[in-house]
Design a protein around this motif. Structure first.
Motif, PDB file in Angstrom:
ATOM      1  N   SER A 301       0.831  -1.204   0.000  1.00 55.71           N
ATOM      2  CA  SER A 301       0.000   0.000   0.000  1.00 55.71           C
ATOM      3  C   SER A 301       0.869   1.259   0.000  1.00 55.71           C
ATOM      4  CB  SER A 301      -0.930  -0.005   1.222  1.00 55.71           C
ATOM      5  OG  SER A 301      -1.787   1.124   1.197  1.00 55.71           O
ATOM      6  N   ARG A 302       1.920   1.263   0.819  1.00 54.55           N
ATOM      7  CA  ARG A 302       2.819   2.429   0.865  1.00 54.55           C
ATOM      8  C   ARG A 302       3.544   2.617  -0.467  1.00 54.55           C
ATOM      9  NH1 ARG A 302       4.033   0.167   5.960  1.00 54.55           N
ATOM     10  NH2 ARG A 302       5.952  -0.739   5.105  1.00 54.55           N
ATOM     11  N   LYS A 305       1.090   3.861  -3.186  1.00 58.34           N
ATOM     12  CA  LYS A 305       0.723   5.272  -3.003  1.00 58.34           C
ATOM     13  C   LYS A 305       1.880   6.187  -3.366  1.00 58.34           C
ATOM     14  CE  LYS A 305      -1.556   8.436   0.185  1.00 58.34           C
ATOM     15  NZ  LYS A 305      -2.237   8.576   1.493  1.00 58.34           N
ATOM     16  N   GLU A 310      -2.117   7.592  -4.684  1.00 60.50           N
ATOM     17  CA  GLU A 310      -3.320   7.162  -3.965  1.00 60.50           C
ATOM     18  C   GLU A 310      -3.138   5.708  -3.561  1.00 60.50           C
ATOM     19  OE1 GLU A 310      -6.851   7.217  -6.435  1.00 60.50           O
ATOM     20  OE2 GLU A 310      -5.664   6.782  -8.211  1.00 60.50           O
ATOM     21  N   SER A 311      -3.858   5.299  -2.534  1.00 60.72           N
ATOM     22  CA  SER A 311      -3.733   3.920  -2.070  1.00 60.72           C
ATOM     23  C   SER A 311      -4.367   2.980  -3.092  1.00 60.72           C
ATOM     24  CB  SER A 311      -4.434   3.756  -0.721  1.00 60.72           C
ATOM     25  OG  SER A 311      -5.845   3.798  -0.894  1.00 60.72           O
TER      26      SER A 311
END
Length: 321
Positions: A301-302, A305, A310-311
């Protein structure tokens, strides 16, 4: 990444008709990236523009009288440099100039160019063409290699660009399908065929016969084939090609990327593609990430993003509204 026209979920096909040159100037710059557009026929200038967009892919059918469009350093400084454009001539002719290359395009011809560097596209007669625009990251070929093919006819005899041209012509005639629920899949198919055509042309040009270029293409193919493997790393890649890791890192450094960075970029691109696919909505974000080498959901996720702003969950939710 600059938005410009690349917004998923805009919906429908946009159609604009113009009867004067000022209208044409506005619609060209607003549909692509900022351009200087000139013509010797400013009065009674008839034009039309049909367009549709889906995730990371914008396709336009443009009909206009004789004109010239220029992407200057001043306009590049305003943004929009992160894209490739591909032009397919349907009627008339155009001269494309970028870097030290220039190519005269006739019906059926196809060429790629880069919005981060100045270019000119000149049409002395009325013409009809299809223009595709997409982020550079949408291709599976490094930017430095695509740069070798700026302003080259990809659909010349013996090249696979003729297949890409045929596909783009078909999609251009069915823009409502590109704007529909399966537009993402259509766009992915177009990008895959374009990547294949570019790779084929690279392999048949003089530059493509350089042993370092040939080895790098083989390594890219190996990485692509083993992208889902958790064992994919510089050491295993180097061993598979009987070279040192130092040599491997040097090959990638010449392209302006690192080995790890290229692997990460390709894995993220596969994840992003599957997250945008309506057929795969039943698969969780975590399972898609794990399948492409991101076993830790929080880390994925990091990373996602940081790359796309964006996630992965927000990205998927935005596309499926």
């Amino acid at each position: 990444m600059p938005e410009y026209p690349l917004r998923a979920g805009d919906g429908g096909v946009s159609l604009i008709h113009g009867h004067d040159f000022s209208t044409f100037q506005r619609m060209v710059s607003s549909s692509f990236v900022p351009l200087e557009v000139h013509s010797d026929r400013n009065e009674a200038f008839h034009s039309s523009l049909r367009s549709a967009s889906t995730q990371d892919f914008h396709l336009v059918e443009l009909t206009a009288g004789g004109h010239r469009a220029e992407r200057t350093q001043e306009l590049i400084a305003q943004g929009g440099g992160g894209f490739f454009k591909v032009s397919l001539i349907l009627e008339g002719s155009s001269l494309l100039i970028q870097d030290r290359n220039q190519v005269f395009l006739r019906p059926g011809d196809l060429a790629v160019y880069d919005t981060s560097r100045p270019y000119s596209l000149l049409s002395d007669e009325p013409s009809r063409l299809i223009v595709a625009m997409f982020p550079k990251s949408a291709l599976t070929i490094p930017e430095a290699q695509v740069r070798q093919l700026s302003a080259v006819n990809l659909a010349a005899p013996g090249q696979l660009g003729s297949l890409a041209a045929a596909v783009l012509a078909q999609v251009g005639g069915k823009l409502d399908q590109l704007a529909g629920p399966f537009g993402v899949r259509i766009a992915h198919s177009c990008l895959d065929i374009l990547s294949t055509a570019l790779a084929f042309t690279l392999g048949t040009t003089a530059e493509g016969h350089d042993p370092h270029e040939r080895l790098l293409r083989e390594i890219h193919g190996y990485i692509d084939h083993h992208l889902a493997s958790p064992d994919l790393a510089p050491g295993t890649i180097a061993a598979a090609h009987y070279i040192s890791t130092r040599h491997l890192h040097g090959l990638f450094r010449s392209q302006g990327v690192t080995v790890a960075g290229w692997i990460r970029q390709q894995r993220l691109a596969r994840c992003r593609r599957e997250l945008s696919d309506p057929v795969l909505l039943n698969r969780s974000v975590a399972s898609i990430a794990a399948a492409w080498g991101f076993p830790d959901p929080a880390h994925f996720s990091r990373t996602f993003k940081a790359a796309f702003g964006e996630s992965p969950r927000d990205f998927r939710a935005r596309l499926t509204v």
